[in-house]
Design a protein around this motif. Sequence first.
Motif, PDB file in Angstrom:
ATOM      1  N   CYS A  17      47.089  16.714  14.272  1.00  0.00           N
ATOM      2  CA  CYS A  17      48.210  15.770  14.258  1.00  0.00           C
ATOM      3  C   CYS A  17      49.359  16.412  15.025  1.00  0.00           C
ATOM      4  CB  CYS A  17      48.623  15.487  12.810  1.00  0.00           C
ATOM      5  SG  CYS A  17      50.271  14.798  12.640  1.00  0.00           S
ATOM      6  N   CYS A  54      52.513  17.298  12.407  1.00  0.00           N
ATOM      7  CA  CYS A  54      52.530  18.419  11.461  1.00  0.00           C
ATOM      8  C   CYS A  54      51.531  19.496  11.856  1.00  0.00           C
ATOM      9  CB  CYS A  54      52.229  17.912  10.049  1.00  0.00           C
ATOM     10  SG  CYS A  54      50.546  17.288   9.847  1.00  0.00           S
ATOM     11  N   CYS A  76      48.154  10.220   9.424  1.00  0.00           N
ATOM     12  CA  CYS A  76      47.778  11.616   9.179  1.00  0.00           C
ATOM     13  C   CYS A  76      47.751  11.831   7.673  1.00  0.00           C
ATOM     14  CB  CYS A  76      48.807  12.548   9.826  1.00  0.00           C
ATOM     15  SG  CYS A  76      48.660  14.262   9.276  1.00  0.00           S
ATOM     16  N   CYS A 110      50.863  14.567   6.757  1.00  0.00           N
ATOM     17  CA  CYS A 110      52.287  14.222   6.828  1.00  0.00           C
ATOM     18  C   CYS A 110      52.532  12.730   6.729  1.00  0.00           C
ATOM     19  CB  CYS A 110      52.915  14.771   8.114  1.00  0.00           C
ATOM     20  SG  CYS A 110      52.303  13.959   9.609  1.00  0.00           S
TER      21      CYS A 110
HETATM   22 ZN   LIG Z   1      50.580  15.035  10.371  1.00  0.00          ZN
END
Ligand SMILES: [Zn+2]
Length: 254
Positions: free
Chosen positions: A208, A211, A232, A235
């Motif tokens: 991702c 994050c 995600c 996050c």
């Molecule tokens: Zn993320």
Amino acid sequence: MPEFVTIPALLNLHHTDRVLCDTREGLENVTRDQRAAEDHLAKLDDELSRMERELREILAKIAAEELETDVKLQHIEKMRTALNETKTTKDYSAILVQISAEKALVAELEGKTEVLMANKQDLEKAIETHKEKRRMGADNLAALRASSAAKVAELNHRIEELLAARVEAVAKVPAEALKHYERIAQRHPGEVMAPVEFEEGDLENIACGGCFMGLNREDVNLLRGRDEIRRCRSCGRILYFARITTSDAKSTAK
Ligand SMILES: [Zn+2]
């Protein structure tokens, strides 16, 4: 291959929000010194009010003590007159004792008043010094406001334009996706969308872009195949492929 509507519309909104966040941050920076000066001035005002209140209290105490002293002095005068009208030595002595007792009280009161007068003078001096400090604080604030006024106006105008653009961008996003978007925006303002990051040919390491936690290949496949949002798992940001971004969004959404 489905027609992708949701992600491009979200990216358009995301792009507007990023610029909006940056612009607001710019405004924040311009006005930061100004706000610090405003806080400083407010503190000086509070302190001044406190000092002036204290001065009023001292003045009231002084007035009360002076009144009490006057009353006692008048009583002493009356007793002096009575002294001349006494018939016996016993009465005379009794009044004399009373007069001297009251004189002692008057002396005590006058001593207290003197202390208060000294306090009053010190406080008045401190108030003058404080007022000078306040004047300098106000001048500083006025100078800051004058120097940043044009910049603040420009940024506020830009924010208004962006808010109008945002209304248009919002109108193009499907309702359900918008609900998700706005909820995430509360946690990650201006950073609701995150690109899926991977090297071409290395689908074992997909992350991702928000994050940097790893993503499943399944997530990526679903994202490729359907016009719906994938988030995600770490996050909560909405994922997108950089390749389907608009050229506009690609330059700012990273
Ligand atoms: Zn993320």
